[in-house]
Design a protein around this motif. Sequence first.
Motif, PDB file in Angstrom:
ATOM      1  N   ARG A 138      41.315  33.679  30.924  1.00 26.51           N
ATOM      2  CA  ARG A 138      42.159  33.900  29.739  1.00 26.51           C
ATOM      3  C   ARG A 138      41.444  33.412  28.475  1.00 26.51           C
ATOM      4  NH1 ARG A 138      45.727  32.141  33.750  1.00 26.51           N
ATOM      5  NH2 ARG A 138      47.250  33.732  34.389  1.00 26.51           N
TER       6      ARG A 138
ATOM      7  N   GLU B 201      41.189  41.553  32.094  1.00 25.03           N
ATOM      8  CA  GLU B 201      42.597  41.765  32.425  1.00 25.03           C
ATOM      9  C   GLU B 201      42.766  42.028  33.919  1.00 25.03           C
ATOM     10  OE1 GLU B 201      46.463  41.607  32.000  1.00 25.03           O
ATOM     11  OE2 GLU B 201      45.078  41.300  30.309  1.00 25.03           O
TER      12      GLU B 201
ATOM     13  N   ILE C  82      42.265  38.731  35.733  1.00 26.68           N
ATOM     14  CA  ILE C  82      43.424  37.857  35.513  1.00 26.68           C
ATOM     15  C   ILE C  82      44.598  38.293  36.376  1.00 26.68           C
ATOM     16  CG2 ILE C  82      45.176  37.191  33.813  1.00 26.68           C
ATOM     17  CD1 ILE C  82      42.907  37.252  31.696  1.00 26.68           C
TER      18      ILE C  82
END
Length: 338
Positions: A190, A207, A210
């Motif tokens: 992040r 993304e 994550i």
Amino acid sequence: MEHGALLSAVPYQRLQQMLSKLQLTETELTLLHQHRTIFISKQHEFAEFFHNSFFDIRETHILIERAGSDIMKRIWATWFERLFSKNLDADFVDYLWRIGLRHVEINLDQRFSNLGFSLARRFCHQIAVENFPASLAAEIMPIVDKLMDFCTLVETSAYIDATVHCDLEILKGIADKIRNPVTIIGGNLRRLQRHADPKTALFGDYEFLISSTRHCEDMIADINTYMDIFQRETKPEECMLETIIDNMLEKLSQRKKLDGVKVEVIISPAAGVVRGDPIELRHLFYHTLENAVEAARSAKEPYVRINSAPQENPPHTVRIDIFNNGEVINLTNISNIL
């Protein structure tokens, strides 16, 4: 393994309920007690019979040799003597419970325990036939059967509880080892993503990674849920179905799992109350609804519907349907999915 904790958690009430189902009465125990000397006098003969029965089996032969034949014969003789000299009180239940724990500790296959009780039952029947008049033997043998059934239930209960405890400890260890690295990796990803241009492919890669760490975090949460369920006694009570579903939908919403999904709840007034453990019901509906929402996301307009209706067969039951308009699983590929 924490045997002390397991021993202190002997479920006397549950075992007492099992004993009541066996319908082993005080009158029957008194009759057996009156003739106990005949059985107790055979304790060393039983130990020899038991030893010979299991010494020829490879798996149990190893365990007997490791402990020593003489020691095992003394243990079996003591068990047989206590079987007919003790009341079915807490002290005797503790003794049987410890046997079950010990069987887990030495990794004895439960099938051999069941075989042992079956052999003990047969040996007792032989004593009754050879030493009592036919009419008395016919009375005593069913009592012995109930006594053996109770011993089997206690030992098996301890075996299962200890095995589950071991499994949960393993899962807990796995979850603890995974949790910290996943949290650190997710946090670093992040941080790196915040410095990446949202228009670049790198941002999308971050993304994806994550989202993968979130799946790992969900798996850890599922492991903890699994452990919680198996470490507590079920406590059924009347529960408002709509309240539980609404609470779980709110929980999913707070975790951003309902974004873009239309959810409709249709609870029949005649099927609004169910009997069950509220904690377990919440776990059930949370994960079922989460799964339905994830499946619905494959549709252009994701939609999930929950409805309930009373059922006549079986009586006093409620049917709950959870529908989603996601992609239908191709049954020809089901084996590959599983």
